[in-house]
Scaffold this active site. Structure first.
Site, PDB file in Angstrom:
ATOM      1  N   CYS A 125      33.349  41.956  34.995  1.00  8.98           N
ATOM      2  CA  CYS A 125      32.160  42.501  35.645  1.00  8.98           C
ATOM      3  C   CYS A 125      31.667  43.740  34.903  1.00  8.98           C
ATOM      4  O   CYS A 125      31.190  43.633  33.789  1.00  8.98           O
ATOM      5  CB  CYS A 125      32.449  42.763  37.126  1.00  8.98           C
ATOM      6  SG  CYS A 125      30.960  43.009  38.130  1.00  8.98           S
ATOM      7  N   HIS A 255      35.307  37.867  39.388  1.00  8.53           N
ATOM      8  CA  HIS A 255      36.449  38.736  39.676  1.00  8.53           C
ATOM      9  C   HIS A 255      37.733  37.933  39.846  1.00  8.53           C
ATOM     10  O   HIS A 255      38.215  37.712  40.960  1.00  8.53           O
ATOM     11  CB  HIS A 255      36.162  39.575  40.918  1.00  8.53           C
ATOM     12  CG  HIS A 255      35.169  40.659  40.690  1.00  8.53           C
ATOM     13  ND1 HIS A 255      35.502  41.882  40.144  1.00  8.53           N
ATOM     14  CD2 HIS A 255      33.823  40.684  40.900  1.00  8.53           C
ATOM     15  CE1 HIS A 255      34.417  42.634  40.052  1.00  8.53           C
ATOM     16  NE2 HIS A 255      33.383  41.932  40.495  1.00  8.53           N
ATOM     17  N   GLU A 257      40.616  38.873  39.387  1.00  4.80           N
ATOM     18  CA  GLU A 257      41.702  39.679  39.949  1.00  4.80           C
ATOM     19  C   GLU A 257      41.733  39.631  41.473  1.00  4.80           C
ATOM     20  O   GLU A 257      42.731  40.011  42.094  1.00  4.80           O
ATOM     21  CB  GLU A 257      41.574  41.132  39.473  1.00  4.80           C
ATOM     22  CG  GLU A 257      40.549  41.990  40.200  1.00  4.80           C
ATOM     23  CD  GLU A 257      39.111  41.755  39.752  1.00  4.80           C
ATOM     24  OE1 GLU A 257      38.215  42.466  40.241  1.00  4.80           O
ATOM     25  OE2 GLU A 257      38.879  40.864  38.911  1.00  4.80           O
TER      26      GLU A 257
END
Length: 284
Positions: A125, A255, A257
């Site tokens: 991002c 994302h 993560e």
């Protein structure tokens, strides 16, 4: 245009192996994904060192640069997390991170990690936006940019978007995708206002031919799409992530993560691209 699947994996590996590689995560004012990212790396078996970037005084800036250089020289991976560094100002996202990494000492440490120590770098991002502005993707080094180079700009809908996106692994050239197969589709959360990947046709063709188009936005049938319902920001060739020529630097918008148990119920496709585990295993 579409990008064909790139199934050839890189056989390169670091000359010096380590059972517990260190990943450096700088925490810039405005970023907000460092804790999730550190958790994902630690769960994968990495040692994480975070550094809060201090920019209120000249002394704070100088101390930050000193520590950043030292940490990078002792790390195997660098990860630039998501968020809104510097409030995404002035005039665009990722500039604060990119400006810091263009400091000659920091830039030299980064290039030494990538060019001489076979290190890895990841940006998600806001971090992807910084990698683009540094030239680390698609070129694999910090360099001056040309007006014709790829960029990330405002979503075609003209506002911030935050929901799930379906992405296909288009290339497994990168060590970051060692744990998946080309053509696999994943549901990944996205949250950004400037995620539209832009490049001219010649650049896109060159990236595809070299296996540097890592991931693409796809529809429910797994095909790259121009439909705003699936290509959520209007990226050319539905590109969600790209890599450096050798694949060791990866930038992506989604994302990855943000994963864990009991998340994203009733959402199709797998959720874990095994990116963090793959990064750690690269050094073993």
């Amino acid at each position: 245009m579409d990008a064909p699947l790139y199934t050839e994996r890189s056989t390169a590996s670091p000359a010096i192996k380590t059972a517990k590689p260190k990943v450096f995560i700088p925490v810039f004012p405005g970023t907000n994904c460092e804790v999730d990212t550190a958790r994902a790396f630690e769960k994968a078996g990495a040692e994480v060192e975070m550094l809060i970037v201090r920019n209120l005084t000249q002394q704070g800036i100088e101390e930050t640069i000193d520590r950043m250089e030292r940490i990078i020289r002792g790390a195997q991976m660098i990860m630039l997390p998501g968020g809104f560094s510097g409030g995404d100002e002035p005039d665009g996202s990722g500039k604060f991170i990119a400006t810091t990494f263009r400091n000659p000492r920091v830039a030299e440490a980064v290039n030494e990690l990538l060019q001489h120590r076979d290190g890895l770098m990841l940006g998600i991002c806001n971090g992807f936006q910084a990698l683009i502005k540094l030239g680390l993707v698609p070129y694999g080094e910090i360099r001056a940019l040309k007006p014709t180079d790829p960029t990330l700009t405002f979503n075609t809908v003209g506002r911030h978007i935050s929901h799930m996106a379906y992405t296909r692994v288009t290339s497994v050239k990168s060590p970051w995708f060692a744990g998946v197969e080309a053509g696999e589709v994943f549901a990944i959360p996205v949250s950004h206002g400037e995620g539209r990947f832009m490049a001219d046709e010649a650049t896109v063709k060159a990236l595809a031919a070299n296996g540097q188009i890592a991931t693409q936005y796809v529809d429910l049938s797994g095909k790259p799409s121009d439909d705003i319902a699936f290509n959520v920001n209007g990226s050319v060739c539905a590109i969600e992530g790209i890599t450096s020529p050798d694949g060791r630097v990866l930038g992506k918008m989604g994302h990855s993560e943000r994963k864990g148990e009991n998340l994203y119920q009733n959402v199709p496709f797998a959720k874990d691209q095994k990116i963090f585990e793959s990064g750690v295993n690269y050094f073993k």
